[in-house]
Design a protein around this motif. Structure first.
Motif, PDB file in Angstrom:
ATOM      1  N   PHE B  74       0.823  -1.201   0.000  1.00 52.88           N
ATOM      2  CA  PHE B  74       0.000   0.000   0.000  1.00 52.88           C
ATOM      3  C   PHE B  74       0.865   1.262   0.000  1.00 52.88           C
ATOM      4  N   GLN B  75       0.196   2.340  -0.356  1.00 51.88           N
ATOM      5  CA  GLN B  75       0.892   3.609  -0.501  1.00 51.88           C
ATOM      6  C   GLN B  75       1.498   4.080   0.822  1.00 51.88           C
ATOM      7  N   GLU B  76       0.711   4.007   1.873  1.00 49.52           N
ATOM      8  CA  GLU B  76       1.228   4.465   3.162  1.00 49.52           C
ATOM      9  C   GLU B  76       1.484   3.238   4.026  1.00 49.52           C
ATOM     10  N   ALA B  77       2.081   3.494   5.154  1.00 45.84           N
ATOM     11  CA  ALA B  77       2.408   2.386   6.050  1.00 45.84           C
ATOM     12  C   ALA B  77       1.147   1.591   6.358  1.00 45.84           C
ATOM     13  N   SER B  78       1.239   0.300   6.264  1.00 50.72           N
ATOM     14  CA  SER B  78       0.053  -0.525   6.458  1.00 50.72           C
ATOM     15  C   SER B  78       0.352  -1.663   7.413  1.00 50.72           C
ATOM     16  N   LEU B  79       1.380  -1.499   8.231  1.00 45.67           N
ATOM     17  CA  LEU B  79       1.727  -2.572   9.163  1.00 45.67           C
ATOM     18  C   LEU B  79       0.676  -2.650  10.256  1.00 45.67           C
ATOM     19  N   PHE B  80       0.462  -3.867  10.750  1.00 47.57           N
ATOM     20  CA  PHE B  80      -0.492  -4.023  11.842  1.00 47.57           C
ATOM     21  C   PHE B  80       0.127  -3.436  13.103  1.00 47.57           C
ATOM     22  N   PRO B  81      -0.538  -2.432  13.698  1.00 44.64           N
ATOM     23  CA  PRO B  81       0.099  -1.700  14.802  1.00 44.64           C
ATOM     24  C   PRO B  81       0.264  -2.543  16.064  1.00 44.64           C
ATOM     25  N   HIS B  82      -0.529  -3.614  16.192  1.00 44.35           N
ATOM     26  CA  HIS B  82      -0.443  -4.385  17.438  1.00 44.35           C
ATOM     27  C   HIS B  82       0.592  -5.500  17.365  1.00 44.35           C
ATOM     28  N   LEU B  83       1.267  -5.616  16.207  1.00 40.30           N
ATOM     29  CA  LEU B  83       2.256  -6.675  16.058  1.00 40.30           C
ATOM     30  C   LEU B  83       3.640  -6.063  15.825  1.00 40.30           C
ATOM     31  N   GLU B 127      11.699   2.335   6.704  1.00 37.07           N
ATOM     32  CA  GLU B 127      11.775   1.006   7.309  1.00 37.07           C
ATOM     33  C   GLU B 127      10.414   0.325   7.290  1.00 37.07           C
ATOM     34  N   ARG B 128       9.386   1.115   7.591  1.00 39.95           N
ATOM     35  CA  ARG B 128       8.030   0.543   7.573  1.00 39.95           C
ATOM     36  C   ARG B 128       7.695  -0.006   6.191  1.00 39.95           C
ATOM     37  N   GLN B 129       8.062   0.750   5.153  1.00 37.83           N
ATOM     38  CA  GLN B 129       7.743   0.311   3.800  1.00 37.83           C
ATOM     39  C   GLN B 129       8.547  -0.932   3.439  1.00 37.83           C
ATOM     40  N   ARG B 130       9.788  -1.019   3.938  1.00 36.54           N
ATOM     41  CA  ARG B 130      10.586  -2.211   3.677  1.00 36.54           C
ATOM     42  C   ARG B 130       9.934  -3.431   4.310  1.00 36.54           C
ATOM     43  N   VAL B 131       9.431  -3.255   5.538  1.00 37.77           N
ATOM     44  CA  VAL B 131       8.756  -4.375   6.205  1.00 37.77           C
ATOM     45  C   VAL B 131       7.500  -4.756   5.428  1.00 37.77           C
ATOM     46  N   ALA B 132       6.774  -3.736   4.949  1.00 35.64           N
ATOM     47  CA  ALA B 132       5.540  -4.011   4.206  1.00 35.64           C
ATOM     48  C   ALA B 132       5.853  -4.793   2.928  1.00 35.64           C
ATOM     49  N   LEU B 144       2.481  -9.369  -7.926  1.00 31.24           N
ATOM     50  CA  LEU B 144       2.774  -8.392  -6.877  1.00 31.24           C
ATOM     51  C   LEU B 144       2.253  -7.023  -7.311  1.00 31.24           C
ATOM     52  N   LEU B 145       1.412  -6.437  -6.485  1.00 29.65           N
ATOM     53  CA  LEU B 145       0.833  -5.129  -6.799  1.00 29.65           C
ATOM     54  C   LEU B 145       1.435  -4.099  -5.851  1.00 29.65           C
ATOM     55  N   MET B 146       1.955  -3.028  -6.398  1.00 30.13           N
ATOM     56  CA  MET B 146       2.520  -1.987  -5.547  1.00 30.13           C
ATOM     57  C   MET B 146       1.901  -0.644  -5.905  1.00 30.13           C
ATOM     58  N   ASP B 147       1.317  -0.022  -4.894  1.00 29.64           N
ATOM     59  CA  ASP B 147       0.633   1.245  -5.121  1.00 29.64           C
ATOM     60  C   ASP B 147       1.491   2.384  -4.584  1.00 29.64           C
ATOM     61  N   GLU B 148       2.242   3.006  -5.448  1.00 30.12           N
ATOM     62  CA  GLU B 148       3.130   4.106  -5.072  1.00 30.12           C
ATOM     63  C   GLU B 148       3.804   3.865  -3.717  1.00 30.12           C
ATOM     64  N   PRO B 149       4.590   2.806  -3.634  1.00 31.63           N
ATOM     65  CA  PRO B 149       5.156   2.479  -2.316  1.00 31.63           C
ATOM     66  C   PRO B 149       6.131   3.526  -1.799  1.00 31.63           C
ATOM     67  N   LEU B 150       6.602   4.418  -2.665  1.00 32.86           N
ATOM     68  CA  LEU B 150       7.589   5.401  -2.214  1.00 32.86           C
ATOM     69  C   LEU B 150       7.007   6.797  -2.068  1.00 32.86           C
ATOM     70  N   SER B 151       5.739   6.960  -2.380  1.00 28.53           N
ATOM     71  CA  SER B 151       5.238   8.331  -2.487  1.00 28.53           C
ATOM     72  C   SER B 151       5.172   9.039  -1.150  1.00 28.53           C
ATOM     73  N   GLY B 152       5.046   8.296  -0.064  1.00 30.44           N
ATOM     74  CA  GLY B 152       4.961   8.959   1.232  1.00 30.44           C
ATOM     75  C   GLY B 152       6.313   9.294   1.832  1.00 30.44           C
ATOM     76  N   LEU B 153       7.380   8.997   1.095  1.00 32.61           N
ATOM     77  CA  LEU B 153       8.718   9.137   1.674  1.00 32.61           C
ATOM     78  C   LEU B 153       9.452  10.345   1.093  1.00 32.61           C
ATOM     79  N   ASP B 154      10.340  10.926   1.912  1.00 27.05           N
ATOM     80  CA  ASP B 154      11.139  12.023   1.375  1.00 27.05           C
ATOM     81  C   ASP B 154      12.258  11.444   0.497  1.00 27.05           C
ATOM     82  N   ASP B 155      12.990  12.327  -0.178  1.00 24.24           N
ATOM     83  CA  ASP B 155      13.967  11.859  -1.162  1.00 24.24           C
ATOM     84  C   ASP B 155      15.026  10.946  -0.569  1.00 24.24           C
ATOM     85  N   ARG B 156      15.418  11.249   0.679  1.00 22.20           N
ATOM     86  CA  ARG B 156      16.469  10.431   1.278  1.00 22.20           C
ATOM     87  C   ARG B 156      15.961   9.010   1.521  1.00 22.20           C
TER      88      ARG B 156
END
Lengths: 231, 347
Positions: B74-83, B127-132, B144-156
């Protein structure tokens, strides 16, 4: 124990039993209800939500009065219970449970609904892309992510049922061991000008309620997910 | 895979290659995400969808998302917060297909070993996106479907995660659909390009070709560039340069760790190419290649025009002022020299 006579003890145990049964039933009823309220876009949503929250502002005696009518031989609940061979539910423990279900419903539905709304759709979509089916998602995501909401709901439902008075008086009366709960017993003592016994019961209920709210707020400050508490 | 749909005015019909990275490219609001969500089964549009021989949607039949052998980033972090990170990865591992990669393998690929016990809120966006991404791979998807996986991140963060994506796209033997609106990402990752505009497929074909036709970058923008494939021919240790040969010439570029003989993808921006009529030896520009002009864009207004240059079988774009074109008397068919100020190895 602590100067309670057997009648007070009976009332205490009855009250705890009532609160426990009602809380468990309400958690089961409220989960699908809260889910529907948090997800539905139907026009029925607003009227149903209004109905559920009505006991928050309705005088308990009004609710009790209508329930009494409904449980009477002419009422729908009464008709149903007669047909099922259960006799009249008015002035019975079962009747008390039914009344309390309506009375405490908003206190259980709302925290769960808030928790479900605040978790949003995303975790479920993610889980679906990870092969988790609906039942799987319920147990592995909904329950843990809405945990605080469920705990709050259970505590509020329990505490609120403990203190119920108006509805009990209307539909339950004052039968020891059947419908004579703490709040009614307290009222009895005051009526009889037996203030020392009234004091003990009142203090007990105050303590029970305070401990419930204290543990809730303790939970609230300990958790970042405090916003799901919904009050 | 065919997909005609008409909800949200999405009207896309196409078949995708089964072994390639296809970028779904287009401006925001063009229906990229909707298309991807329909393929995943997260959303429904009318139409038909086949994956190989398997019918995912036809008529009233619609395979629910959790039965489709896909994975979705997903575009933004989608990790399960309780895990924890490990918990998130295990969630996928427990539900994985038999052919799914081993946990250790994926953890290695995305360099997650040090993060396993962290909770999602302790991780940076990258890091969150790498885990995702790791979690998506662990399910063992066939698509594998990827929806702008980098769009929420700054250039670095982007720069930090792009190499992982490149490794993944190159090593992967499953088709990847990559939604993006970044020309840079598309150049680096995609083989095929599907361009959406207002919910309709406007262009579809090999990435290099569409790039050359300047359909993916706004004409005149800094993104206008050419991509060509070249092989590392020679490495000059003294000056830290590598010579990359392609059919039509060779370019000297800064040498990082590209292996001798390996194939690389080069991106040359039109604004980094200038034209001279003779091959000067007195310029700081390292790469001067003979070529011929095959086309001159015909903007009637503005100061800039884009020239298409032919070098052997490859083409380059050069962005010049109208005044220079007039001054040098450049016309289609002329033989000139392209001075290339900078070349980026993008793969």
């Amino acid at each position: 124990m602590m100067g309670f006579d057997s009648q007070d003890m009976t009332a205490l145990l009855l009250t705890l039993k009532l609160a426990l049964v009602v809380t468990v039933l309400l958690l089961v009823i409220s989960t699908p209800l809260a889910w529907w309220l948090s997800r539905s876009r139907s026009w029925l949503r607003a009227p149903v939500a209004a109905l559920i929250t009505l006991p928050l502002i309705l005088p308990p005696t009004v609710l009790g009065f209508y329930l009494l009518l409904a449980m009477g031989p002419e009422g729908p609940i009464g008709y149903l219970s007669e047909r099922l061979g259960m006799g009249s539910l008015a002035f019975s423990f079962t009747g008390l449970v039914i009344g309390s279900l309506f009375y405490s419903l908003p206190f259980v539905v709302q925290p769960i609904q808030n928790a479900m709304e605040s978790m949003g759709e995303r975790p479920f979509e993610v889980a679906a892309t990870l092969r988790a089916g609906p039942v799987d998602r319920f147990f592995t995501l909904l329950l843990p992510l809405c945990r605080t909401g469920f705990i709050t709901a259970a505590a509020l439902g329990f505490a609120h049922t403990l203190g119920e008075f108006g509805v009990v008086l209307m539909i339950g009366g004052n039968i020891p061991g059947e419908t004579q709960v703490l709040s009614v017993q307290l009222y009895e003592h005051v009526e009889a000008l037996d203030y020392p016994r009234a004091h003990r019961l009142a203090a007990l209920m105050l303590a029970l309620s305070f401990i419930t709210m204290l543990s809730l707020h303790g939970l609230r400050s300990g958790k970042r997910s405090a916003k799901v508490l919904g009050f | 895979m065919a997909f005609p749909g008409d909800k949200f005015a999405l009207d896309a019909e196409f078949s995708l290659p089964m072994d390639r990275v296809t970028a779904i490219f287009g401006p925001s609001g063009s229906g990229k995400t909707t298309l991807l969500r329909c393929i995943a089964g997260l959303q429904r549009a009318r139409g038909e969808l086949f994956f190989g021989d398997a019918c995912w949607q036809q008529g009233r039949h619609c395979l629910p998302c959790h039965r489709r052998p896909i994975a979705y980033v997903f575009q933004e972090a989608s990790l399960f917060p309780h895990l924890s990170v490990a918990g998130n990865l295990r969630y996928a591992r427990r539900r994985a297909a038999p052919q799914a990669p081993a946990l250790e393998e994926v953890v290695d690929l995305l360099d997650l070993a040090a993060l396993m016990s962290h909770r999602p809120d302790q991780l940076s966006g990258g890091e969150r996106q790498r885990v995702a991404i790791a979690r998506a791979l662990l399910i063992g998807p066939e698509l594998l479907l990827m929806d702008e996986p980098l769009s929420g991140l700054d250039d670095r963060r982007k720069a930090e995660i792009l190499p992982y994506l490149e490794t993944l796209c190159r090593a992967s033997n499953i088709p990847i659909l990559y939604v993006s609106h970044s020309v840079d990402e598309v150049c680096r990752l995609a083989d095929t390009l599907l361009m959406l505009e207002n919910g309709k497929v406007s262009h579809y074909g090999p990435m290099e070709e569409l790039l050359m036709q300047q359909v993916i970058a706004r004409p005149g923008s800094a993104d206008v560039s050419a991509v060509l494939r070249a092989r590392v021919n020679r490495i000059d240790e003294q000056w830290q340069l590598a010579e990359l040969a392609f059919n039509g010439g060779a370019l000297w570029v800064q040498h990082n760790d590209e292996a001798l003989g390996s194939e690389q993808r080069l991106r040359i921006r039109a604004q980094d190419v200038s034209i001279s009529l003779s091959a000067h030896g007195d310029s700081s520009i390292l790469n001067v290649l003979p070529c011929s002009i095959t086309a001159i864009s015909d903007e009637a207004v503005g100061a800039m025009q884009v020239l298409t240059l032919q070098l052997g079988s490859e083409r380059l774009l050069a962005r010049l002022t109208r005044r220079s074109i007039d001054h040098l008397g450049l016309t289609v068919g002329m033989s000139v020299f392209a001075q290339i100020k900078s070349v980026a190895i993008i793969r």
